[in-house]
Design an enzyme around this catalytic site. Structure first.
Site, PDB file in Angstrom:
ATOM      1  N   SER A 193       0.848  -1.185   0.000  1.00 18.61           N
ATOM      2  CA  SER A 193       0.000   0.000   0.000  1.00 18.61           C
ATOM      3  C   SER A 193       0.889   1.242   0.000  1.00 18.61           C
ATOM      4  O   SER A 193       1.785   1.361   0.823  1.00 18.61           O
ATOM      5  CB  SER A 193      -0.896  -0.007   1.232  1.00 18.61           C
ATOM      6  N   GLY A 194       0.643   2.113  -0.928  1.00 19.18           N
ATOM      7  CA  GLY A 194       1.428   3.341  -1.012  1.00 19.18           C
ATOM      8  C   GLY A 194       2.658   3.196  -1.886  1.00 19.18           C
ATOM      9  O   GLY A 194       3.464   4.118  -1.992  1.00 19.18           O
ATOM     10  N   THR A 198      -1.562   2.580  -8.040  1.00 15.99           N
ATOM     11  CA  THR A 198      -2.630   3.322  -8.719  1.00 15.99           C
ATOM     12  C   THR A 198      -2.043   4.366  -9.655  1.00 15.99           C
ATOM     13  O   THR A 198      -2.506   4.524 -10.787  1.00 15.99           O
ATOM     14  CB  THR A 198      -3.563   3.981  -7.671  1.00 15.99           C
ATOM     15  N   ASN A 230      -1.019   5.632   3.088  1.00 14.03           N
ATOM     16  CA  ASN A 230      -1.214   6.292   1.799  1.00 14.03           C
ATOM     17  C   ASN A 230      -2.399   7.258   1.886  1.00 14.03           C
ATOM     18  O   ASN A 230      -3.474   6.875   2.344  1.00 14.03           O
ATOM     19  CB  ASN A 230      -1.484   5.203   0.741  1.00 14.03           C
ATOM     20  N   SER A 252      -5.308   5.903  -0.642  1.00 12.58           N
ATOM     21  CA  SER A 252      -5.173   4.450  -0.699  1.00 12.58           C
ATOM     22  C   SER A 252      -6.416   3.822  -1.328  1.00 12.58           C
ATOM     23  O   SER A 252      -7.549   4.158  -0.988  1.00 12.58           O
ATOM     24  CB  SER A 252      -4.976   3.914   0.716  1.00 12.58           C
ATOM     25  N   SER A 253      -6.164   2.927  -2.291  1.00 15.62           N
ATOM     26  CA  SER A 253      -7.307   2.245  -2.923  1.00 15.62           C
ATOM     27  C   SER A 253      -7.838   1.233  -1.924  1.00 15.62           C
ATOM     28  O   SER A 253      -7.101   0.349  -1.506  1.00 15.62           O
ATOM     29  CB  SER A 253      -6.860   1.518  -4.184  1.00 15.62           C
ATOM     30  N   GLY A 310      -2.159  -3.795  -2.088  1.00 13.23           N
ATOM     31  CA  GLY A 310      -0.892  -4.487  -1.846  1.00 13.23           C
ATOM     32  C   GLY A 310      -0.935  -5.313  -0.580  1.00 13.23           C
ATOM     33  O   GLY A 310      -1.899  -5.302   0.192  1.00 13.23           O
ATOM     34  N   GLU A 358      -0.544  -6.466   3.028  1.00 14.56           N
ATOM     35  CA  GLU A 358      -0.715  -5.642   4.227  1.00 14.56           C
ATOM     36  C   GLU A 358      -0.269  -6.400   5.467  1.00 14.56           C
ATOM     37  O   GLU A 358      -0.745  -7.505   5.727  1.00 14.56           O
ATOM     38  CB  GLU A 358      -2.179  -5.208   4.361  1.00 14.56           C
TER      39      GLU A 358
HETATM   40  N1  ATP Z   1       5.358   7.961 -10.039  1.00 18.61           N
HETATM   41  C1  ATP Z   1       5.035   8.763  -9.034  1.00 18.61           C
HETATM   42  N2  ATP Z   1       5.402  10.042  -9.043  1.00 18.61           N
HETATM   43  C2  ATP Z   1       5.091  10.882  -8.055  1.00 18.61           C
HETATM   44  N3  ATP Z   1       4.387  10.494  -6.979  1.00 18.61           N
HETATM   45  C3  ATP Z   1       3.968   9.207  -6.898  1.00 18.61           C
HETATM   46  C4  ATP Z   1       4.259   8.294  -7.930  1.00 18.61           C
HETATM   47  N4  ATP Z   1       3.741   7.104  -7.559  1.00 18.61           N
HETATM   48  C5  ATP Z   1       3.115   7.305  -6.386  1.00 18.61           C
HETATM   49  N5  ATP Z   1       3.273   8.546  -5.964  1.00 18.61           N
HETATM   50  C6  ATP Z   1       2.747   9.141  -4.697  1.00 18.61           C
HETATM   51  O1  ATP Z   1       2.465   8.104  -3.824  1.00 18.61           O
HETATM   52  C7  ATP Z   1       1.127   8.112  -3.395  1.00 18.61           C
HETATM   53  C8  ATP Z   1       0.601   6.720  -3.279  1.00 18.61           C
HETATM   54  O2  ATP Z   1       0.560   6.098  -4.491  1.00 18.61           O
HETATM   55  P1  ATP Z   1      -0.607   5.117  -4.880  1.00 18.61           P
HETATM   56  O3  ATP Z   1      -1.903   5.647  -4.424  1.00 18.61           O
HETATM   57  O4  ATP Z   1      -0.451   4.846  -6.288  1.00 18.61           O
HETATM   58  O5  ATP Z   1      -0.261   3.892  -4.034  1.00 18.61           O
HETATM   59  P2  ATP Z   1      -0.919   2.479  -4.117  1.00 18.61           P
HETATM   60  O6  ATP Z   1       0.153   1.511  -4.375  1.00 18.61           O
HETATM   61  O7  ATP Z   1      -2.032   2.493  -5.045  1.00 18.61           O
HETATM   62  O8  ATP Z   1      -1.457   2.279  -2.665  1.00 18.61           O
HETATM   63  P3  ATP Z   1      -2.723   1.532  -2.166  1.00 18.61           P
HETATM   64  O9  ATP Z   1      -2.473   0.091  -2.220  1.00 18.61           O
HETATM   65  O10 ATP Z   1      -2.924   2.030  -0.805  1.00 18.61           O
HETATM   66  O11 ATP Z   1      -3.800   1.968  -3.056  1.00 18.61           O
HETATM   67  C9  ATP Z   1       0.391   8.886  -4.468  1.00 18.61           C
HETATM   68  O12 ATP Z   1      -0.702   9.530  -3.925  1.00 18.61           O
HETATM   69  C10 ATP Z   1       1.469   9.871  -4.938  1.00 18.61           C
HETATM   70  O13 ATP Z   1       1.452  10.994  -4.104  1.00 18.61           O
HETATM   71 MG    MG Z   2      -3.976   2.391  -4.977  1.00 18.81          MG
END
Ligand code: ATP
Ligand code: MG
Length: 1088
Positions: free
Chosen positions: A120-121, A125, A170, A173-174, A400, A402
């Site tokens: 997560s994070g 996404t 995050n 977070s999705s 992801g 957890e």
């Molecule tokens: N390529 C990137 N460039 C800049 N910032 C990023 C990038 N990837 C992620 N981030 C930052 O990290 C944060 C978390 O990313 P994201 O929401 O994609 O995580 P996730 O893997 O989907 O988490 P979760 O499993 O909780 O949904 C985003 O809100 C963004 O601020």
């Molecule tokens: Mg996500």
């Protein structure tokens, strides 16, 4: 488009020689890392990360490190750079994998899936969005295509609003798993898609820990909804009013809820939500929020049983108004429960905690169903209608792995899902790969890797898996609680390597304080996770009291009502709905099947630190992720193995154009064909391995070189085809034109010749006509000439003969013969003239003076003479036949004519009137005896006249008698002679030129009568009177009457001479002449 550059000469670039991967910070592809160890991998990642290189490859797997900071590497220029470029030609980038997947889909007709995994994070996404936006940027244009792209991209913010929340790890977070299939047509243009969602973390609706938030939509609605909207939804703007929002600090730095609300409103509109649907959606959202504010109060019944009731009815009222439901229905459903026992329905009142449990269950259920509806509604808009063949690219962005302090049922299923995904990865990259080498008979040294199927079976096995046992426990009659469930697990997995609990530890005499008595631990591929069983049964059951679903079904709110079809009493079934665990397992199985059917592309996201800090690298954290993601094994397999494999047939089909022997057709076996082909291309043998059915190519660069050569060759072939086609087209066009030209010129020439012929024919005819005319005329002239000649000669001959004859005859005749002849002819002519004149004499009328003209000129004088003779002769004839009386009358008239003709107008009028002489009838009338006696048989004329008074001009009627001696005037009444004028006393008579009867008797002044003056008289028979007077005068005195015709004359009155002036007036019957005295010396006579 510029043609691609020709490939570099062989031998191909080896991996070590690939500059794009070597010239970067650290090593761009971990396959090239030396020495290879976990530490060197982490070190390499760190070095790159510190230089803002967040992407690294392991072959075609992309490792992505979350920079926690926006980077300028996603611009449209970068898109262009990576577009249609070799995967290894540029720096590692997520666009490279997106491009590779898209091109494989478009050009090789292989369905693709992009699996994005990580904690997560870690940035899953974000990565999925970048992949989608890259594909959207390169996949064709056009109004329709753009609309589809828009809809697909806009589905993201809507789903994120309802399915994402701030967690400790995050901020966005999705809280659900998402798999999106994007469908393309054969040209690679997007047609639409299908979204599948997995296990929304619905417990977040009613509870979240401090520092986290509920789903974004609640905050967005309150912050961004207009006053009117909030009023309609009966919501207050401040979050502190809502218990489900935990009354905590709600705003997030860097996240503008109000702006995001407007974005999702726009997005929903683009996707195709009607305003009514949006309104209904928000109403249901508001209901969920308000349910949290429903407060219950407890009391005890007389029976000692605990019961509950609604503490404050206003919230309930508002909810019921929003969903059009009777308050009492909802109240009863919230505070009591109907239980069926022995086919009897018993209503049981609920305790306060049971009441809250029901309320929260209702809120969670409504929200969960709302989310499912939302996904389905989006799917409805983006679904593909055509039946044409589609290619699919799936993008999986799922929660992801957890590992929390306190892990519950949710973490258990999430980690199970991640375990399954790891299995896909292992199967498709490691295990499958190695197995394939064995299958294909390729020499291979096996690589050690951890196969997690044992953990998957531990959880999902149908008979005896943890999920199956949980289901069993939930369905079991009797007292059900988590302890019995845990005891059963302990019993079943006492010897399982990946299962641990207090009981199994005790059995193995292991002391571990970190494992509680209500917990079990699973050794996941990514690490050990301790799960607390409390709540497992309840969450797996996921039951909503039937009373509540029935109450919701009764609501007038169509959308809400449609969420609870089981509430319909008609359809109520006593069968238990499937448990949450089994549902999740089923959907994961479907997902796996889907993924296995596609070509996988991996993006493995790594979270560099736990603090969401930009470019902070926590080595331990990364090391752990590197370990559990199995990156090292991945690199090892990749190094030992071959980057590319393909069936001989398809390989030959794809590259056969690169070799003369195999192009255009290879008749032998496909394997031999490939061998000939690759040998002819001088590919080093160590790069290749020939399997039983497939060819294996060791380095990707060889494959890309092959691809480059193919591209060049294809473009050459295309040019050739184009050339031939154009040549053929031009030739056929030319031939067609030539044919047409011949036809046209034939037609034209024919037409011109025909015209010329017609022209000539016309000219010939004209010339002919002229010529014939000329000839005929010439002939005619000749004939005429001949005729004239013959006539002339005949004439001459005739003259000559005449002359000769006359000459001859003259000898025989006298010389006067001609004179005799001429006289004879003249005589004949005169004779004829007289005979004709005799027969055509003019009429014998005296007045007719006509005479025929002379027929010959020499007779004109004669004719004139005859005319002069004829007229007196005609008059004589006329006179001879007159009677003596008639003769007298005519003599009188002749006399009158001598006097008046051409002098007085009255004469012409008097011509037809015969002279009567006696107008008074003296003899018959005794009254005139005296007068008769006076006349003594000498009477010439008796008439009445008017005598003009000399003094005033007035006329008085008088009897007028003319005798051979006198003129006697008498009064008509007395009939006695009044004035007797001797004819010898009359000197002259004056009359006018006009047709009046006025005359003046001029008398001798010396005579007795004449002393009185001249007489002015007016007679109706003036011509007769004066003619008779003239005749009588001539007869008796031998003198002619002196007659004066004038317009002015002088008369002698006793007082002297008076001038009489005749004045012509317009004709007035009976009134003229009128005499007017003008002064003493003039008298005017008006006549006409
Ligand atoms: N390529 C990137 N460039 C800049 N910032 C990023 C990038 N990837 C992620 N981030 C930052 O990290 C944060 C978390 O990313 P994201 O929401 O994609 O995580 P996730 O893997 O989907 O988490 P979760 O499993 O909780 O949904 C985003 O809100 C963004 O601020
Ligand atoms: Mg996500």
């Amino acid at each position: 488009m510029a043609p691609p550059l020709p490939p570099p000469p062989f031998p191909p670039r080896t991996m070590e020689a690939n500059p794009s991967l070597l010239e970067t910070i650290g090593v761009g592809d971990l396959v090239l890392l030396d020495p290879l160890s976990e530490a060197s991998v982490v070190q390499n990642l760190k070095e790159r990360f510190e230089h803002q290189e967040i992407y690294t490859y392991i072959g075609n797997v992309v490792i992505s490190m979350n920079p926690y900071q926006p980077l300028p590497i996603y611009s449209s220029e970068t898109v262009e750079e990576y577009r249609n470029c070799n995967f290894f030609a540029l720096k590692p980038h997520i666009y490279a994998i997106a491009d590779d997947a898209y091109r494989s889909l478009r050009d090789r007709d292989k369905d693709q899936c992009i699996l994005i995994t990580g904690e997560s994070g870690a940035g899953k996404t974000e990565a999925s969005k970048q992949v989608m936006s890259y594909v959207a940027a390169v996949c064709g244009k056009g109004e329709e295509v753009n609309q589809v792209k828009e809809q697909l991209l806009k589905s993201n913010p809507v789903l994120e609003a309802f399915g994402n929340a701030k967690t400790i790890r995050n901020d966005n977070s999705s809280r659900f798993g998402k798999y999106m299939d994007v469908e393309f047509n054969f040209k690679g243009e997007p047609l639409g898609g299908v979204i599948s969602n997995y296990l929304l973390e619905k417990s977040r609706v009613v509870r979240h820990i401090k520092g986290e938030r509920n789903f974004h939509i609640f905050y967005q609605l309150l912050a961004g909804g207009s006053d009117q909207l909030l009023e309609e939804l009966k919501l207050a703007r401040d979050c502190v009013h809502y218990r489900y929002l935990n009354r905590d600090s709600t705003s997030l730095p860097g996240m503008d809820d109000a702006a995001n609300f407007r974005i999702i409103q726009d997005a929903m509109q683009v996707i195709g939500f009607s305003p009514e649907e949006v309104q209904a959606l928000l109403e249901v959202t508001a209901v969920v929020l308000k349910l949290g504010n429903v407060q219950l109060a407890g009391q005890f019944k007389a029976s000692g049983m605990e019961s509950c009731s609604i503490q404050e009815t206003q919230v309930l009222q508002e909810i019921c108004q929003l969903i059009s439901l009777q308050e009492s229905v909802l109240e009863q459903a919230l505070c009591s429960r109907t239980v069926e026992a022995k086919k009897e329905k018993v209503v049981m009142s609920l305790s306060v905690s049971q009441g809250y449990y029901g309320r929260d269950a209702l809120a969670k259920n409504i929200y969960n169903r709302l989310f499912n509806w939302l996904v389905n509604r989006i799917n409805e808009s983006i679904k593909v209608d055509t039946s044409e063949r589609r290619k699919v690219m799936g993008v999986l962005d799922i929660y992801g792995f957890e590992i929390f302090q306190d892990n519950s049922f949710e973490q258990f299923v999430i980690n199970y899902c991640n375990e399954k995904l790891q299995q896909v990865f292992i199967l498709m990259t490691l295990k499958e790969e190695q197995e394939e080498y064995v299958r294909e008979g390729i020499k291979w040294t096996p690589v050690e890797f951890f196969d997690n199927s044992i953990i998957c079976s531990l959880i999902e096995e149908n008979n005896g898996g943890i999920l199956a046992m949980l289901d069993e426990e939930c369905l079991r009659p009797g007292v059900v609680n988590e302890e019995t469930f845990l005891a059963k697990l302990d019993q079943k997995f006492a010897r399982h390597k990946h299962y641990e609990s207090k009981a199994t530890q005790n059995a193995r005499r292991i002391m571990d304080a970190s494992l509680g008595s209500t917990c079990f631990r699973i050794h996941h591929y990514a690490g050990k996770v301790t799960y607390n069983v409390s709540g497992f049964v309840e969450k797996n059951n996921d039951l909503l009291f039937r009373d509540l679903s029935q109450a919701m079904w009764k609501a007038g709110h169509k959308l809400l009502c449609s969420f609870f079809p089981e509430g319909d009493p008609q359809k109520a079934s006593l069968r238990r709905p499937p448990t949450a665990g089994s549902q999740f397992k089923a959907s994961v199985t479907t997902l796996m099947k889907n993924l296995y059917s596609k070509n996988p592309n991996y993006i493995r996201c790594i979270k560099p630190n736990d603090n969401k800090k930009p470019f902070m690298f926590t080595e331990e954290l990364v090391q752990m992720q590197v370990r559990y993601l199995g990156l090292l094994e991945n690199v090892r397999v990749r190094r030992a193995g071959y980057a590319y494999r393909q069936g001989y047939e398809s390989c030959l089909e794809r590259y056969k154009m690169l070799c003369k022997q195999t192009w255009p057709k290879w008749t032998g076996a496909a394997r031999d064909g490939v061998e000939v082909l690759l040998t002819s291309l001088l590919i080093p043998p160590e790069e290749l391995a020939y399997g039983r059915t497939k060819i294996f190519i060791r380095t990707p660069s060889t494959v890309f070189d092959l691809e480059d050569r193919r591209r060049v060759r294809v473009s050459e072939l295309a040019t050739l085809v184009q050339k031939i086609y154009r040549g053929w087209k031009c030739r056929t066009h030319y031939q067609l034109m030539r044919k047409s030209q011949i036809i046209i010129s034939a037609w034209f020439r024919g037409h011109a010749q025909r015209n010329q012929y017609k022209q000539m024919k016309r000219s010939v005819l004209v010339i002919q006509a002229y010529c014939r005319g000329w000839k005929i005329r010439k002939l005619l002239r000749e004939l005429e000439h001949e005729k004239r000649l013959s006539q002339a000669s005949a004439l001459i001959a005739a003259y000559w003969k005449g002359y000769k004859t006359r000459k001859n005859y003259r000898k025989n005749f006298r010389s006067v013969a001609s004179v005799t002849l001429a006289n004879f002819i003249y005589r004949r002519m005169v004779q004829k003239f007289f005979l004709r004149l005799k027969n055509n004499l003019p009429p014998m009328l005296v007045m007719d003076r006509t005479w025929p003209a002379a027929p010959y000129k020499f007779l004109e004088d004669t004719n004139e003479e005859l005319k002069k003779i004829f007229y007196p002769w005609k008059c004589k004839k006329y006179r001879d036949q007159l009677t003596p009386q008639r003769k007298v009358v005519l003599q009188d008239k002749l006399c009158a004519s001598e006097l008046f003709k051409d002098k007085k107008t009255l004469y012409a009028k008097s011509l037809p009137q015969p002279f009567q002489g006696e107008y008074l009838d003296l003899q018959k009338n005794p009254k005139y005896k005296t007068l008769q006696a006076t006349a003594k048989g000498k009477l010439v004329l008796a008439d009445t006249v008017k005598k003009v008074n000399r003094t005033n001009g007035k006329a008085v009627v008088q009897l007028f008698l003319l005798t051979k001696d006198h003129i006697i005037l008498a009064d008509p009444k007395a009939a006695q002679p009044k004035t007797v004028i001797s004819l010898s006393d009359i000197t002259s008579i004056s009359v006018t030129r006009f047709s009046d009867g006025f005359f003046v008797l001029h008398l001798n002044k010396t005579s007795a009568v004449g002393t009185k003056g001249d007489f002015l008289l007016i007679s109706d028979h003036l011509i007769e009177v004066i003619t008779r007077l003239h005749q009588t005068l001539l007869e008796t005195t031998g003198k002619t009457l002196h007659l004066q015709v004038a317009d002015e004359f002088s008369t002698q009155f006793n007082k002297g001479s008076i001038a009489i002036r005749i004045v012509e007036t317009a004709e007035k019957k009976g009134t003229v002449p009128i005499c007017k005295k003008k002064g003493s010396r003039t008298m005017e006579v008006l006549v006409h």
